[in-house]
Scaffold this motif. Sequence first.
Motif, PDB file in Angstrom:
ATOM      1  N   ASN A   1      62.653  51.689 -11.094  1.00  0.00           N
ATOM      2  CA  ASN A   1      61.590  51.300 -10.337  1.00  0.00           C
ATOM      3  C   ASN A   1      61.798  51.186  -8.546  1.00  0.00           C
ATOM      4  OD1 ASN A   1      59.957  51.277 -12.122  1.00  0.00           O
ATOM      5  ND2 ASN A   1      59.917  49.074 -12.837  1.00  0.00           N
ATOM      6  N   ARG A   2      62.653  52.444  -8.538  1.00  0.00           N
ATOM      7  CA  ARG A   2      62.769  52.323  -6.802  1.00  0.00           C
ATOM      8  C   ARG A   2      63.807  53.674  -6.707  1.00  0.00           C
ATOM      9  NH1 ARG A   2      69.098  52.787  -6.685  1.00  0.00           N
ATOM     10  NH2 ARG A   2      69.072  51.902  -9.575  1.00  0.00           N
ATOM     11  N   ASP A   3      63.289  53.904  -5.097  1.00  0.00           N
ATOM     12  CA  ASP A   3      63.813  55.504  -4.835  1.00  0.00           C
ATOM     13  C   ASP A   3      65.462  55.772  -5.620  1.00  0.00           C
ATOM     14  OD1 ASP A   3      61.995  56.106  -3.174  1.00  0.00           O
ATOM     15  OD2 ASP A   3      62.469  55.686  -1.983  1.00  0.00           O
TER      16      ASP A   3
ATOM     17  N   LEU B   1      58.399  58.152 -13.120  1.00  0.00           N
ATOM     18  CA  LEU B   1      58.916  57.289 -11.855  1.00  0.00           C
ATOM     19  C   LEU B   1      57.928  57.947 -10.452  1.00  0.00           C
ATOM     20  CD1 LEU B   1      62.586  56.645 -12.651  1.00  0.00           C
ATOM     21  CD2 LEU B   1      61.051  55.210 -12.162  1.00  0.00           C
ATOM     22  N   GLN B   2      58.211  59.599 -10.674  1.00  0.00           N
ATOM     23  CA  GLN B   2      57.635  59.484  -9.271  1.00  0.00           C
ATOM     24  C   GLN B   2      56.326  59.821  -9.257  1.00  0.00           C
ATOM     25  OE1 GLN B   2      56.790  64.569  -9.093  1.00  0.00           O
ATOM     26  NE2 GLN B   2      59.206  64.222  -7.756  1.00  0.00           N
TER      27      GLN B   2
ATOM     28  N   PHE C   1      57.873  56.724  -6.936  1.00  0.00           N
ATOM     29  CA  PHE C   1      59.356  56.437  -5.553  1.00  0.00           C
ATOM     30  C   PHE C   1      59.797  58.413  -5.436  1.00  0.00           C
ATOM     31  CE2 PHE C   1      58.519  53.228  -8.757  1.00  0.00           C
ATOM     32  CZ  PHE C   1      58.610  52.450  -8.324  1.00  0.00           C
ATOM     33  N   LYS C   2      60.870  57.811  -4.934  1.00  0.00           N
ATOM     34  CA  LYS C   2      61.271  59.482  -4.234  1.00  0.00           C
ATOM     35  C   LYS C   2      62.559  59.134  -5.849  1.00  0.00           C
ATOM     36  CE  LYS C   2      60.773  61.600  -0.785  1.00  0.00           C
ATOM     37  NZ  LYS C   2      60.030  62.839  -0.586  1.00  0.00           N
TER      38      LYS C   2
END
Length: 608
Positions: free
Chosen positions: A467-469, A497-498, A502-503
């Motif tokens: 749960n992050r870039d 995720l995208q 998030f990247k």
Amino acid sequence: MHSVVSAVTDRIIARSQQTRATYLQALEEAKARGVHRSSLSCGNLAHGFAACSPAEKHSLQQFTKANIGIITSYNDMLSAHQPYADYPQLLKDACQEVGSVAQVAGGVPAMCDGVTQGQPGMELSLLSREVIAMATAVGLSHNMFDGALLLGICDKIVPGLLIGALSFGHLPTLFVPAGPMRSGVPNKEKARIRQLFAEGKVGRDALLDVESKSYHSAGTCTFYGTANSNQLMLEVMGLQLPGSSFVNPDDPLRMALNKAAARQVCRLSEMGTQYTPIGHIVSEKSIVNGIVALLATGGSTNLTMHMVAAARAAGIIINWDDFSELSDAVPLLARVYPNGQADINHFHAAGGMALLIRQLLDAGLLHADVKTVAGDGLELYTMEPKLIDGELTWVDGPTSSLDTDVIASVDKAFQSNGGLTLIKGNLGRAVIKVSAVAPEHRVVEAPAVVIDDQNQLEALFKAGELNRDCVVVVKGQGPKANGMPELHKLTPILGSLQDQGFKVALLTDGRMSGASGKVPAAIHLTPEALDGGMISKIQAGDLVRINANTGELSLLVNAEELAARECQLPTLRHYSFGMGRELFGALRSNLSSPETGARCTQAIDEKY
């Protein structure tokens, strides 16, 4: 001609001068030997037609009528190849109508990547191309044939058949497609349910229901993956009859086209009136035509390997720089899932191949002066087949799109460049399919999450650790390591995720194939980890930059630290045994890099 297309073609011709000349010399030597059955002893020939009818035996004894070898990839587990069950007899009857004979020369294996995704069997997929090429050669090796009909559609099957057939470049050869299944559940809905399943929001019953309604009958899958990219490529290269790629299996037009293909290959034989061997059709110009069409439609990334391998089998040397330069000049004219919501049937209805080829020819992006199975000149492929009063007829194809959301015009293209991009940097060279990636997602700079098995990602996702870039790095997936399986199990997770903002991006020395979608995926990275590629030095938390706009692929770690790091090579034992993988060890270890076609190189390179 467009200046870039002309320049790239000239460069390929110059680069291939020696290897192409050697190939064509071998072709002419084979042709000069004449009707090959005449070189067989009486015992040889008796074996070759022992099961034929008396009339067929008489024809084959006279050496005045063509004998066509049929190579089939039929099995009834693959929806795309199930229609081929009845093709051999139909093709034999059509050849007989024009005074020729046809025999099934052999069969080749045909596996389905859709069935083997995420399974050990997927590690045989790319390797099967070489097996298919060799099996095609075995089938045609009996010296009984004056031409060939090739029955194949999907993934590695068409490239394998093509590579094998090019070893018999003096033989006229025609591909006979079976067409896509009719449209089912829209691809967007299927992708939505897949992602919900990955997030744990729907159960397996819902997932199986939508998958079954999407893949629901005989024919190719309707999204624009490798199977349909193969068909488009073959038609633009002049290896199928005009307009034959995307006619459904149950359409009466399909059967008429099949019969026409059989009759046409007889005309193309030395016994006919239009001798045209496959080695003359597959030329530097036709290869460029195939690449241009692939780029203009956002086709499968698999073809960045398969076209390289097929071209090399004809003595033609191409590389990813050629793809990249052409991509900069070729506009994106089609939006078919995964780079749009339409499926291949919608593409066909909106104007299809005739319209696509017409627009690319008018823009000077395709070479018109090529040989095809239909005759000289690619303009023949701006025609489309129709059944008029029960007779097969070719008429002028459409001159403008019937749905501009599916097929655009050159002056109003979906984007100014093609669907594939070469990216490179200190990590090596890779390709990325940008046609389905929104502009705001084409640049990602984020910490690496490093795994060496796609199955490891699900546990990280469920634990909330993604749960992050991040740039998910999957190493040890190259041709030599484990046969370069497709990594589609990652798609729903990365897509989720995208969607959460998030990247995210994927970096791998493995494959994603024609279904590469909305998440930027730098794939086919070379050198692969097993060859000591820089991907083997990436550590968790390292910053990775993927910039599809500028073509940059960088590991943002200083050079001194990278030089001091040791390569973390993949553990291969769990890839080496089970599901038949142990039988392919020698072949796997001899595969070349993705940019050189992931080929078993030694035999071809020594000859040409």
